[in-house]
Write an enzyme that holds these catalytic residues in place. Structure first.
Site, PDB file in Angstrom:
ATOM      1  N   TYR A 142       2.987  -5.123  -7.281  1.00 36.27           N
ATOM      2  CA  TYR A 142       3.964  -6.124  -7.723  1.00 36.27           C
ATOM      3  C   TYR A 142       3.607  -6.717  -9.094  1.00 36.27           C
ATOM      4  O   TYR A 142       4.393  -7.440  -9.681  1.00 36.27           O
ATOM      5  CB  TYR A 142       4.076  -7.268  -6.701  1.00 36.27           C
ATOM      6  CG  TYR A 142       4.672  -6.838  -5.368  1.00 36.27           C
ATOM      7  CD1 TYR A 142       5.537  -5.750  -5.289  1.00 36.27           C
ATOM      8  CD2 TYR A 142       4.383  -7.524  -4.204  1.00 36.27           C
ATOM      9  CE1 TYR A 142       6.076  -5.352  -4.084  1.00 36.27           C
ATOM     10  CE2 TYR A 142       4.918  -7.128  -2.985  1.00 36.27           C
ATOM     11  CZ  TYR A 142       5.765  -6.043  -2.930  1.00 36.27           C
ATOM     12  OH  TYR A 142       6.307  -5.652  -1.736  1.00 36.27           O
ATOM     13  N   LYS A 192      -3.892   3.681   1.851  1.00 34.74           N
ATOM     14  CA  LYS A 192      -3.478   5.083   1.924  1.00 34.74           C
ATOM     15  C   LYS A 192      -4.474   5.897   1.096  1.00 34.74           C
ATOM     16  O   LYS A 192      -4.119   6.489   0.063  1.00 34.74           O
ATOM     17  CB  LYS A 192      -2.057   5.244   1.375  1.00 34.74           C
ATOM     18  CG  LYS A 192      -0.983   4.609   2.250  1.00 34.74           C
ATOM     19  CD  LYS A 192      -0.559   5.471   3.406  1.00 34.74           C
ATOM     20  CE  LYS A 192       0.251   6.652   2.929  1.00 34.74           C
ATOM     21  NZ  LYS A 192       0.579   7.585   4.042  1.00 34.74           N
ATOM     22  N   ASP A 224       0.301   3.662   7.169  1.00 31.87           N
ATOM     23  CA  ASP A 224       1.449   4.130   7.958  1.00 31.87           C
ATOM     24  C   ASP A 224       1.064   4.254   9.440  1.00 31.87           C
ATOM     25  O   ASP A 224       1.818   3.856  10.331  1.00 31.87           O
ATOM     26  CB  ASP A 224       2.013   5.452   7.409  1.00 31.87           C
ATOM     27  CG  ASP A 224       0.950   6.506   7.153  1.00 31.87           C
ATOM     28  OD1 ASP A 224      -0.252   6.169   7.141  1.00 31.87           O
ATOM     29  OD2 ASP A 224       1.312   7.685   6.972  1.00 31.87           O
ATOM     30  N   ASP A 248       2.835  -6.955   2.675  1.00 38.24           N
ATOM     31  CA  ASP A 248       4.185  -7.512   2.716  1.00 38.24           C
ATOM     32  C   ASP A 248       4.925  -6.941   3.926  1.00 38.24           C
ATOM     33  O   ASP A 248       5.533  -7.671   4.727  1.00 38.24           O
ATOM     34  CB  ASP A 248       4.891  -7.129   1.401  1.00 38.24           C
ATOM     35  CG  ASP A 248       6.135  -7.945   1.144  1.00 38.24           C
ATOM     36  OD1 ASP A 248       6.455  -8.818   1.964  1.00 38.24           O
ATOM     37  OD2 ASP A 248       6.797  -7.696   0.119  1.00 38.24           O
ATOM     38  N   ASP A 252       5.218  -8.874   7.976  1.00 35.74           N
ATOM     39  CA  ASP A 252       6.544  -9.163   8.551  1.00 35.74           C
ATOM     40  C   ASP A 252       6.706  -8.448   9.882  1.00 35.74           C
ATOM     41  O   ASP A 252       7.221  -9.017  10.848  1.00 35.74           O
ATOM     42  CB  ASP A 252       7.657  -8.708   7.597  1.00 35.74           C
ATOM     43  CG  ASP A 252       8.044  -9.807   6.617  1.00 35.74           C
ATOM     44  OD1 ASP A 252       7.275 -10.785   6.499  1.00 35.74           O
ATOM     45  OD2 ASP A 252       9.096  -9.685   5.974  1.00 35.74           O
TER      46      ASP A 252
END
Ligand code: NAD
Length: 367
Positions: A142, A192, A224, A248, A252
């Site tokens: 980001y 990852k 993942d 992020d 959630d």
């Protein structure tokens, strides 16, 4: 000895309503547990813009840098939607996070037994769940450069850059290990590393930091696979540490395992101050909920749980935090429900202040 200091920023919409209930809890701990705080209050968001023409006055920013912890309600509202981007209510919150350099975002996913039916997962998968996601908040994709939309040949290309320095990884890892030490001493790091160099470095640095925490059981998982494991059997985790982007998504996902937005607290921590406490901002995950503001319908529990996090992570009062969480468990088990918690099984409807008062009574009963 001086009391620890707390800056309260109720903000907009339901922020002031839920914060009124937190003030009752703070007063209770002062009166009944000898845990007094020096509390000051100020403006942030739309209400600060209305008064000062800016969503966060410099004086408020300076105060936030000095206190032991900041507790924020929520910011925003439709009346501010047309304001210039630079003075939108959310900019006040972003400035706090940036200037306090809050790089470690803590999002617990905690399922109170009485609300296990609210989850989209089976009750036995979530009942008693208590995990913590630590998300790196100030770097990664980001923020990395280059970024932008560029012309390349005869088409446009959108670019963002995942970039982490060793020190950025090390400081958030350390904060996650410190947390794990206060909990079940298990930490799972997610990245990852199979396809990203930043992931390889992440794994190496977290492993190195882990050498300073021999009591913590460290594991690594691809992000993942982590998402799959979080929905399959979330109770296998204690603390999860991950980067900004994966955090992020995963925070959630984990938070909603447990039900309502009105129940979700958070903390953002920075570097230790001179007194050893981390810079800290505690806030509910929800926004200012303009659709229910001023109607006594807001659930104050997310904000009250944010104060419980402050007790635990800023003030080393883990037992008192557990007392407060226990009081919340009690009122929920007794069937008290704000409107957002009124599921198919019903319950006894209570207003925002009714919920706050019931939690104070349950605290009294805990003595
Ligand atoms: P929201 O979280 O304010 O509301 C989403 C839905 O959840 C609404 O139906 C609301 O009534 C409900 N809800 C939220 N908190 C609740 C609570 N404590 N008790 C009961 N119900 C609750 O999100 P939104 O509607 O997308 O945004 C509204 C405003 O809040 C916008 O201006 C947005 O920018 C701002 N916002 C601020 C923050 C923050 O301050 N950290 C976070 C998200 C959104």
């Amino acid at each position: 000895m001086t009391n620890p200091s707390l800056l309260i920023l109720p903000g907009d919409g339901i922020g002031p309503e839920v914060m009124t209930e937190v003030r009752k809890i703070i007063d209770w701990f002062g009166a009944k547990r000898g845990l007094a705080f020096d509390v000051s209050e100020d403006l942030v968001g739309g209400c600060a813009y209305d008064k000062h023409g800016t969503p966060l006055h410099d004086d408020t920013m300076a105060k936030a840098q000095e206190v032991d912890a900041v507790l924020l309600g929520a910011v925003g509202g439709p009346q501010y939607d047309t304001l210039d981007f630079s003075v939108k209510p959310e900019r006040g919150l972003l400035r706090l996070r940036k200037e306090m350099d809050l790089f470690s975002n803590l999002r617990p996913a905690q399922c109170f037994d009485a609300l296990a039916d609210f989850s989209s997962l089976k009750k036995d998968v979530v009942a008693g769940l208590d995990i913590m996601i630590v998300r790196e908040l100030t770097s990664g994709v980001y923020f990395g450069e280059p970024r932008g939309i560029f012309e390349e040949g005869n088409e446009r290309v959108g670019i963002n850059t995942q970039r982490y320095t060793e020190s950025e990884i090390a400081r958030v890892a350390r904060s996650a290990f410190d947390l794990a030490m206060k909990r079940d001493k298990r930490l799972c790091s997610m990245e990852k590393a199979n396809v990203m160099e930043s992931g390889i470095l992440w794994r190496e640095v977290v492993t190195e930091v882990g050498e300073d925490y021999p009591e913590v059981e460290l594991s690594h998982m691809y992000a993942d696979a982590g998402a799959m494991q979080l929905t399959r059997w979330p109770k296998q985790f204690d603390v999860i540490v991950t980067d900004n982007l994966f955090g992020d998504l995963l925070s959630d996902l984990a938070a909603m395992l447990t039900g309502s937005l009105g129940m979700l607290p958070s903390a953002s921590l920075g570097a230790p101050m001179a007194n050893g406490r981390p810079k800290a901002l505690y806030e509910p995950v929800h926004g200012s909920a303009p659709d229910i503001a001023g109607q006594g319908k807001a659930n104050p529990i997310a904000c009250i749980l944010s104060f419980a996090m402050a007790l635990r992570y800023s003030f080393d009062q883990g037992e008192e935090a557990a007392r407060l969480e226990g009081a919340i468990e009690t009122v929920l088990a007794d069937g008290l429900r704000t409107a957002d918690l009124m599921g198919p099984k019903g319950g006894t409807p209570v207003s925002t202040s009714g919920m706050g008062d019931a939690i104070v009574s349950a605290l009294d009963a805990s003595l």
